[in-house]
Structure formats: structure tokens, C-alpha cells
Design a protein around this motif. Sequence first.
Motif, short mmCIF file in Angstrom:
data_model
loop_
_atom_site.label_atom_id
_atom_site.label_comp_id
_atom_site.label_asym_id
_atom_site.label_seq_id
_atom_site.Cartn_x
_atom_site.Cartn_y
_atom_site.Cartn_z
N VAL A 107 0.85 -1.19 0.00
CA VAL A 107 0.00 0.00 0.00
C VAL A 107 0.89 1.24 0.00
O VAL A 107 1.89 1.30 0.72
N ASP A 108 0.50 2.24 -0.81
CA ASP A 108 1.29 3.46 -0.92
C ASP A 108 0.36 4.66 -0.96
O ASP A 108 -0.60 4.68 -1.74
N THR A 109 0.64 5.67 -0.10
CA THR A 109 -0.15 6.90 -0.10
C THR A 109 0.58 8.04 -0.79
O THR A 109 -0.03 9.05 -1.13
N ARG A 110 1.86 7.90 -1.04
CA ARG A 110 2.65 9.03 -1.53
C ARG A 110 2.32 9.39 -2.96
O ARG A 110 2.46 10.54 -3.36
N THR A 111 1.90 8.42 -3.78
CA THR A 111 1.63 8.68 -5.19
C THR A 111 0.15 8.63 -5.50
O THR A 111 -0.24 8.42 -6.63
N ALA A 112 -0.69 8.87 -4.48
CA ALA A 112 -2.13 8.67 -4.65
C ALA A 112 -2.92 9.97 -4.60
O ALA A 112 -4.11 9.96 -4.36
N MET A 113 -2.27 11.08 -4.86
CA MET A 113 -2.99 12.34 -4.81
C MET A 113 -4.10 12.37 -5.84
O MET A 113 -5.15 12.99 -5.65
N HIS A 114 -3.88 11.69 -6.99
CA HIS A 114 -4.90 11.67 -8.05
C HIS A 114 -5.33 10.23 -8.32
O HIS A 114 -5.54 9.84 -9.46
N VAL A 115 -5.43 9.47 -7.26
CA VAL A 115 -5.77 8.05 -7.40
C VAL A 115 -7.08 7.84 -8.14
O VAL A 115 -7.28 6.90 -8.87
#
Length: 693
Positions: free
Chosen positions: A675-683
Motif C-alpha cells: 500500500v502506498d499513499t505518496r503517489t495517490a494524490m490523483h488516485v
Amino acid sequence: MPIPRPAYPHPHFDRSHAWQSLNGTWDFRADPAEQHTAHDADGYDRQITVPFAWETPASGIAAHWLRTAWYRRTFTVPPAWEGQRVVLHFGAVHHAATVWVNGIEVAHHEGGYTPFSADVTDALGDGGHLLTVRVHAPADKRDIVHGKQRSMPRDDYDGVCFTPSSGIWQSVWLTPRPATHLAALRLRPTRDLTGIAVDATVRGPNADAALLHLRVRGEASTVTLNIAADGRAGTELPLADPRLWSPEDPHLYYVDAELTSAHGSDRVTSYTGLRSVTVDGEALYLNGHRLFVRGVLDQGYWPDTGITAPDDAALRRDVELAARAGYNLVRKHLKLEDPRYLHHADALGVLVWAEPASPGSFSPESTARFAEQIEPMVERDGNSPAIVIWGLYNEEWGLDWDIPGDPAKQQAVADAYDRLKALDPTRPAVDNSGWTHVKTDLLDWHYYDESAASWAATVSDLLSGRRDDFPVRLGPDHVVHKKLAVPGQPLRGLPNLNSEYGGGFTGLERAWHLRWQTQELRRHDRLAGYVYTELYDIEHESAGLLDFHRGTKDLAGVDPAHVNAPTTLVLDVTPVAPGRDLLTATREFTVGVRVSHHGTDPVDGILHTAWTPVYAAAPESPGGAVRGCRAEAKPYLLGEPVAVPATLPAGWTSGRLHLALVAEGTVVARTALDVDTRTAMHVGDDPQARPAE
């Protein structure tokens, strides 16, 4: 110096009570101009270690692209063999072998993977004897069977071929036998799995006057048979308390056969196991129980010894390594493997998909040479209970990649299938593994894809029937679409298998694809099994779960045994990339989890979760139970999704969520989600980042 490969070479036709190995040091001479004869005494300027191919370091020669060479050694016959016929055996020689004893030609054989023997008695004199062998191994192998050995000029599939293994590459040995002797001992389980069906072949003068005595070890009675005029004898040996062979209990029954005639007594031991493998609709069954194939490809190469195992322990170790990775079947690819490999598979309970070597092009000569392997394959290996699938062609190799467009090639495939099934109707057979089928018992397909999303979509389309073809990349910019079958070969009503798959160019990528692609195969109840490519690296090919020396590789925390377990977890996620399976804008998320279960009884348990850094292996503890998350599945039916809530630990921007199914205090299934939140600004804009529907 110890004799290399000292174990008796043919466990399914065992005369080890009286034999002599001829492995070891032989005189050797290269013959690049092909001008020598058997009578030339000079020129043997080197020594070679048999049974290792002359390209290999283990042979002591390491000569490449040598087409013709000569071997020579002396031997003596033990005095105890006096009055018997002396037989010389070769396990396999690539490709054409001519054999002389004391200057007298005793055998000529072509076919680099099949055994041959010769009665050399009439060539013997007193004292020591001179054995000479000439081997021709063409550099241009396109019209001969050679499997994965490289050809020059190159085959169309040269990019996935390896260093050739020429010359004597399996054991050489002597046995004594009477003039009237057992030539074959075919053992199969009876249809009701309560006994052993025996079909014996006797050769020699007045064979029909001989008597055959059969005894199953551990059973009380001995059966005596008369021999028919054609030299055949058959019966069924009932067993008082039949014990079936299976991966869980690989019990073997040994049959001692003694032939008595006016020429003396001949003794042979063979064995088999009581098991059935059947096809019923789209399912495979072993002993009447549903069988899901969890297979791995094994091409049978070793770093310093080519297609010959360095020792017997190496053969057994490869079987054990496959089982340790969670596989219940090994597909021995494009190679009639050493019989001792099958012996270890029989004893350890690992299933085998066996197939012969392929030629490189389509011609009347190559078609005939391919077909000539089929009977020796069944004759030599048919007693093995581990073999549950016979293969024939692979991906139209030796058929110029054009089955759909050429009736002659279709006929060659159908003829090979008919020949095989006439010899052994007890096992399912695959006519042309992976690509267009003509006449087959199993509908298998090979599909490679570097995209998790398109992999999942294509697999779903194939198994739902929405499409009957799939893309195959034959070059960087050359993609063809292969039909599953020619018209007339049904696409439904047969077991459906993916028998080659895998993706990625690094250990990390390979492990990621192993985990997610195998999961997608487990999502579909129609599937009868899979075969992953492959168990270990070979030369330039780095697709293995292990390196070429069978050492461990960095698989980024993925344990193949978890991926291939009878019970696994299937996540309703289309992963984005290694290390970033799921992109989420918040630390809290929910993932759908299903259970795929291939046991005999239903399974249910509580889902547990634990967090580690990305790429970390599963912790020993399953983690904490997730309240209300009970998951279950019936055998061979994918369970309903269970919504599992999870929260990335405070302060973490990425992590690996380990999920485990715990039933009655035991972990029965594991998987993981990075799981990654760092690259999910425009998920929300990325369809691959959302949970699958």
C-alpha cells in the motif's frame, strides 16, 4: 576416482542384482573432418568422463560445435556371467551413435533422448574387450529432435535455447540375461484400483515354453503364467488391502518377475502405484478426487553438466525444491528426463507432465523422428505413477508455427496424438501445448503479459468464453493472436489449463507477477490448473524462482509456497506496480478478500492482518484477528468477498499488509498487499489504482 552416476539407471526395469556400470573415464578423440574409422588406434589424445556431454566442464572436454567424436574403453565380463548373454545398454546418446565391440559393429541408433541396447555376446572373446562408440551430433539440428539445445543455423526459437549437450549424456552399463529373457514388463493399476495389470513381453528361442512367475512384495501369493506364441503374457494381480498412490501417500508396489526357461532364470523388478487420472468434463480427477494442477516448468539443465544431472541427489533435490515451493506437479519441458528423476518423483509423490524433445522445423524427416520417440517414451516411463499427463508438441515448435494454415501439420499432430493414445489410453495427452490444438484431452494455453491489468482481463475473457484467442509476442514489434483450437476441436467440455505464464525481468518483478498472476488464475473456478515458468534460471534465461545453481533469489518477501498453497487468498484489487499494489489517498481503506480452496472439505476461518515495511516477508505470527471478518469457501468454488478494513500505521506512507486465514488455530492461507499513499494524490484518475469490480 569414484564412478560418476553409480546408481542403477533404469529403476522401472531393474536388473541391479547383476550389472556393471561403464560410467567413468573413456578415451576420446575429436573428429572434425569425420575421417576416422573404428579401426584407427591412434588419435585418442584426451579422456572424457561419461556420462557428461562433451560441451560440459564435467566431461573434461568442454568442446563446442564439435560434430563428430569417438569414445573408447575396455571392459571385462564377470566370471559369474558365464553362459549368459551379455547386453550393453545406453541410456541416451545425442544424436547418432554407432557401437563396436572388439571391432565388430553391434548397434546403430539415432535419437538423442531414447535408450538403446545390444546383445554383444557374439562379439566377445577371451579376456578384456574393446568398446568403441562414434557419435555424430549435427550442428544443424532443425530436422532432428533436440529440445532446448541450440542449433546452428539457428531455430526460430533460438533465443530460448541453451548450450547443446552432445555425445553420451546418460549412463552406460552391462547386464547378463539368458537367451530367453524378459524384454518388457508393463505395469498399470487395474480400473477399479484393487490390483496391478501386468503385460510382459518375452524374447528368445522357444519363448512360449517359458514360465513367468510374478510376486508383489508384501503379498502372500505367487502367480505363474504361460507365455503365448507371440511372446506375451498378461494377468491382473489382486491386492489384499489396496493402498492408493497419491501426493499425500506415495505408496509404491514392487513386482518381482522371474522367467524360467531351458536357458535359465531371468529376474527383473519393476514397480508402480495404484492411482487413476481421469477427465470428467472440465475437471481432472486423481483417484476420483478433484485435482487442481499447481505446476512448475523444469527444463532439466545443470550449470556444469548440461542436460545430465551431476549426481542422483541433484535429481531428487529438484523434485524436493518444486514441492517446497508449493507445487504438486512438474512439467519436464521438451526433454525425456533421466529415469531416476521419475523414480524420485514416484517416491516423493510429485506429479509429472512428461513430454519428448522437439525438432526445429517441419519436414517429413523431422515429423518421423519426433514420432519415433513416442513408443520408447511410453515403454520406458509408463510404469511411473507420478506421470499424470503426456505432452507431445509444444507451441508448434517443429511445425513452423503454422498449425492453423497447414492441413499437413494438423495431420502430423493428430497422428502423434493417436499413436500415443493407442500405446497408453490411461493418461490424458496434450497434442500441442499452449497454442492451437488439433486433437487433445486438455485445453491448455501459454500466455505471458507484463501488465497485471491486461493479464487479468485476458484470463477472464478466455475462461468466460468471451474470446478464443490470445496475443503472443514473437518479437519486439511482432504480435500474433493464437486461436485455442482448429475448427472441430471443442473449446468446452475439457479441462482448461494455463501451462506457461510469468512476467518481469528482475527477481522483484518476477515475484510480483507470480503473486498477482497466480491469484487471477485462482479466481476462476473453470480452471483446472496452471504451470509457472519456471523453477530455476538457465544460462541467459533468468525467469526462475531459484538461480541456476538452485540457490535462493531475492523475491521481495514473496514465498512461492504461500502463492501455490491448496488454500489461498484472492484480493479484489488490480495492482499498479511492484511495491505499489494499491494507491490510496488516505491511511484507511477496505479490500475485498476471497478464499480459493482446493481441499476435500470446506474451509472457514477468521482473517488476520499484520503490517511490515514493503517487500518484507510474512511475519511468523498471523497478526491480529479482524473483527467480523470470517471467510469461507467450498472446495473448488471461489468464496464470496469479505470486506477487510485496514489502516496504515501512523507515520507510515507505505507498507505491506499481510493477510492470513486462520482456521482452528492454524494458518491455512496467506497473501500480502503493498500500500502506498505518496503517489495517490490523483488516485481517482487511475483506473488501475482502484479496487477491481
